[in-house]
Design a protein around this motif. Sequence first.
Motif, PDB file in Angstrom:
ATOM      1  N   ALA A  40      -3.798  57.208  69.806  1.00  0.00           N
ATOM      2  CA  ALA A  40      -3.086  57.627  68.553  1.00  0.00           C
ATOM      3  C   ALA A  40      -3.788  57.345  67.333  1.00  0.00           C
ATOM      4  N   VAL A  87      -3.363  59.633  63.948  1.00  0.00           N
ATOM      5  CA  VAL A  87      -2.458  59.363  63.496  1.00  0.00           C
ATOM      6  C   VAL A  87      -2.434  57.758  62.842  1.00  0.00           C
ATOM      7  N   ALA A 127      -3.247  56.605  60.246  1.00  0.00           N
ATOM      8  CA  ALA A 127      -2.473  56.427  58.863  1.00  0.00           C
ATOM      9  C   ALA A 127      -1.138  56.188  58.929  1.00  0.00           C
ATOM     10  N   TRP A 128      -0.475  56.409  59.987  1.00  0.00           N
ATOM     11  CA  TRP A 128       1.050  56.243  60.081  1.00  0.00           C
ATOM     12  C   TRP A 128       1.436  54.955  60.816  1.00  0.00           C
ATOM     13  N   LEU A 129       0.376  54.372  61.140  1.00  0.00           N
ATOM     14  CA  LEU A 129       0.640  52.945  61.892  1.00  0.00           C
ATOM     15  C   LEU A 129       1.502  52.157  61.175  1.00  0.00           C
ATOM     16  N   ASP A 147     -11.529  49.497  51.250  1.00  0.00           N
ATOM     17  CA  ASP A 147     -11.687  50.934  51.657  1.00  0.00           C
ATOM     18  C   ASP A 147     -12.540  51.847  50.819  1.00  0.00           C
ATOM     19  N   TRP A 175     -14.204  57.937  53.833  1.00  0.00           N
ATOM     20  CA  TRP A 175     -13.936  56.590  53.989  1.00  0.00           C
ATOM     21  C   TRP A 175     -14.513  55.603  54.876  1.00  0.00           C
ATOM     22  N   ARG A 206     -12.183  54.396  62.761  1.00  0.00           N
ATOM     23  CA  ARG A 206     -11.257  54.441  63.802  1.00  0.00           C
ATOM     24  C   ARG A 206     -11.865  54.576  65.105  1.00  0.00           C
ATOM     25  N   ARG A 209     -12.305  62.584  61.026  1.00  0.00           N
ATOM     26  CA  ARG A 209     -11.403  62.855  59.991  1.00  0.00           C
ATOM     27  C   ARG A 209     -10.094  63.322  60.945  1.00  0.00           C
ATOM     28  N   VAL A 234      -3.041  55.075  49.369  1.00  0.00           N
ATOM     29  CA  VAL A 234      -3.463  55.153  50.954  1.00  0.00           C
ATOM     30  C   VAL A 234      -2.366  55.851  51.571  1.00  0.00           C
ATOM     31  N   GLY A 280      -2.740  59.207  53.800  1.00  0.00           N
ATOM     32  CA  GLY A 280      -2.362  59.488  55.284  1.00  0.00           C
ATOM     33  C   GLY A 280      -1.125  60.272  55.604  1.00  0.00           C
ATOM     34  N   ASN A 286      -2.292  63.910  55.273  1.00  0.00           N
ATOM     35  CA  ASN A 286      -3.095  64.426  56.148  1.00  0.00           C
ATOM     36  C   ASN A 286      -2.284  64.870  57.368  1.00  0.00           C
ATOM     37  N   GLU A 287      -1.303  64.457  57.672  1.00  0.00           N
ATOM     38  CA  GLU A 287      -0.468  64.576  58.828  1.00  0.00           C
ATOM     39  C   GLU A 287       0.596  65.899  58.645  1.00  0.00           C
ATOM     40  N   ILE A 307       4.760  62.311  65.748  1.00  0.00           N
ATOM     41  CA  ILE A 307       3.894  61.421  65.117  1.00  0.00           C
ATOM     42  C   ILE A 307       4.318  60.039  65.985  1.00  0.00           C
ATOM     43  N   GLN A 351       3.201  59.439  69.491  1.00  0.00           N
ATOM     44  CA  GLN A 351       1.842  59.001  69.699  1.00  0.00           C
ATOM     45  C   GLN A 351       1.705  57.557  69.914  1.00  0.00           C
ATOM     46  N   PHE A 352       2.356  56.857  69.312  1.00  0.00           N
ATOM     47  CA  PHE A 352       2.403  55.502  69.294  1.00  0.00           C
ATOM     48  C   PHE A 352       2.905  54.909  70.658  1.00  0.00           C
ATOM     49  N   PHE A 365      10.233  58.835  52.062  1.00  0.00           N
ATOM     50  CA  PHE A 365       9.296  57.998  52.852  1.00  0.00           C
ATOM     51  C   PHE A 365       8.977  56.782  52.148  1.00  0.00           C
TER      52      PHE A 365
END
Lengths: 623, 214
Positions: free
Chosen positions: A2, A5, A7-9, A39, A54, A60, A99, B53, B57, B60-61, B75, B78-79, B109
């Motif tokens: 993952a 993604v 950044a979506w964590l 960062d 970055w 990552r 990236r 930040v 992110g 990007n997605e 998305i 994927q976790f 969001f």
Amino acid sequence: MAAGVAAWLPFARAAAIGWMPVASTPMPIPPQDKRKAQDGLIILNVSGTKFQTWRNTLERYPDTLLGSTERDFFFHEETNEYFFDRDPDIFRHILNFYRTGKLHYPRQECISAYDEELAFFGIIPEIIGDCCYEEYKDRRRENAERLQDDEEMDMNNDVTPVNLTFREYLWRAFENPHTSTLALVFYYVTGFFIAISVMANVVETVPCGTLPNRSKEISCGDRYALAFFCLDTACVMIFTVEYLLRLIAAPSRYKFMKSVMSVIDVVAIMPYYIGLVMTDNDQVSGAFVTLRVFRVFRIFKFSRHSAGLRILGYTLKSCASELGFLLFSLTMAIIIFATVMFYAEKGSTASKFTSIPAAFWYTIVTMTTLGYGDMVPKTIVGKVFGSICSLSGVLVIALPVPVIVSNFSRIYHQSQRAEKRRAQRKTRLARIRAAKIRGTNAYMRYKQNGLLIDSLEEASKEAGQALVGKAASPPFESQHHHLLHCLEKTTNHEFVDEQTFQANCMEISVMNKSGSRASSLSSSPHGLSSCCSRRHRKKSSFSLPSTNNQELSTIQIRERPVVNSRSSLNAKLDETVPLKCDEPYITPSMVSLSAPVVTSSDGDSSTTTTAYSQSNIVRVSAL
Amino acid sequence: MNLVTNNHFVSLSPSLHAGSIADEGELSTVCYRPEGLDRLVQQTKFSKKELQVLYRGFKNECPSGVVNEETFKNIYSQFFPQGDSSMYAHFLFEAFDTHNNGSVSFEDFVISLSIILRGSITDKLNWAFNLYDLNKDGCITREEMTDIMHSIYDMMGKYTYPSMKDSAPMDHVDSFFQKMDKNNDGVVTIEEFLETCQKDENIMQSMHMFDNVI
């Protein structure tokens, strides 16, 4: 997995708030962000081309050069940047991997240069994205074949290695005639005799003048029967010897006998032997004459000598369906026109078109624009349809032929590609499964580590040393694992990998049969299985049912070995744990038991749930 | 500035710049740009840096600036590779999509995230209640809770220990109702929910767990 993604964590973790009110057990502690990393931007100077990204982007993937401390070796202090003396064009793709999480293969780059760069930066090529993977693999295979061809050529030019057995030497001589002089001589001799034999077969049918006391001309074969017979015998003897030698030398005799060439060899020499065996009887001589036709198959023996013949045979074989379709459409046209011509010519007198099958001959001859003239239509209607037939014949024949030709090349390449894809598919599925298993294993390791680090922390605090944990997993990984751990706690089920799951299923059925009752420490065998089953897959999970009851009644508390050296603390988990995880002992640090809850062996989930909620059992990895 | 109150059904009606490029009948690509950074800083409890930040992110997605449900599910899945997270992602999407227009913009969001991560306990509990209350009628019925529970258990996948029983979600729902439904009327209202949660140590503690996520 993952990481793309990553950044979506934070969002995924925040969404976990939906589990909190329904969870009945406390959640695990989140990993501490030991370093609140600023960062910042990193400058990567690759042979003068400056790339910037970055810091977090690079980190990552901590098992690559750029993501780990290995990049410090390339840090250039004067300019405060990381300098790499590599190809900037290829580096662009490598940086894009960080990236976007997808690695692409640029088609215009040389495959070996690209591989070198990947190896330098510590990136395994298997993660190339789907869009570029086939191209990459194709180029790689071509390259490998090219290298292999070079090697083979070199090898063939070398002096033959001494330690080949005679059999292997013989086979090699047959397959590669230019390896030794003897093989070359043999190659040419057999070629010569094939030619002789074929020419003899041809010449013996030529009329050779008359015998003095007969008026009929006889063929040369009958006139010089003995000479031709001797020639034929000599050729067959050579062919037989060759066939036997090949049979002896073949590494796999059964495979050799099944191969096309050996069948041709056998068919070529059989008629002679059958002729020897059969008596000169009128009844069988008819059959015998037919057999002599098979002698012409000797000409196919030339395909060993000619690569072109082999390729032609192969392409014909692979285009069989197209040829079949051509044949079918031709047959349809022939039948249609033959029928029409028959009925058109039915009226005329002394017509040669006596039946529809008889008209076939006319149709074929006309459509292929041969026009022998032995059958011609006489009626006007017949002539009209005859001309339509010949015109359409041109189309029917001329159109499919280029299609066939292009189909040859298309189907040839397509079959090659389809085979490649099929072969690749298995490995790709295996790749994906392996990645999934890796992910699950990484998660299992994380859980071990979490508990191990906790216990190590305690141990080291006791020993009064600074804690040097194992090589820290990146914050993203540990946070992701913590998230999965929360889900486990919410649902009171744990993730296991496929093998353990199946082993557990079998174990449960075994336990069901034996009817044993698991005692209240239903969690501890689980701890055993989750920790040790990875190491001893089949061993421990089957021995569990038997050792279960004894083990649980007497909890063996072993002294946790005091870890003195920093090196073993530093060592990766994989190295330390197996040393100690010989037998499934439990080393509980804090085990508080609830009142013995007798659960049935297949673990009614609700009672398990209550058992979980009542007891605070900390599962410690067995050390 | 005060954050969104308990009743986050109030729509903030952010102004979106919608630029659409329609070229000779091709699909028009719509780009949403969020409002200025400063306004967002005012509307949420995130700092400028954190918003930067987050947006990077997000963009990007979702280069187009909005997330639709498919991307959302993709998305999220994927976790959780082992199981099927699509139902839970659907419920989450419903909760994030405060304007019910089928897409989640960056404002939605970030505002929801702000409540979850930086809101008061009551705000967080309210958000969780809103997540569970699928038809947004102010109370959680057994059916709604069962759906939610199934979606959570689906994320675990097949390979679990102990083996996932079909009744596991139902049992969990029963214990949930047993705990929350004080007056035994078969539904859990927001008051019952708040009251029970605030009394439960574990829940209180776990609510604070993800405070430092950003």
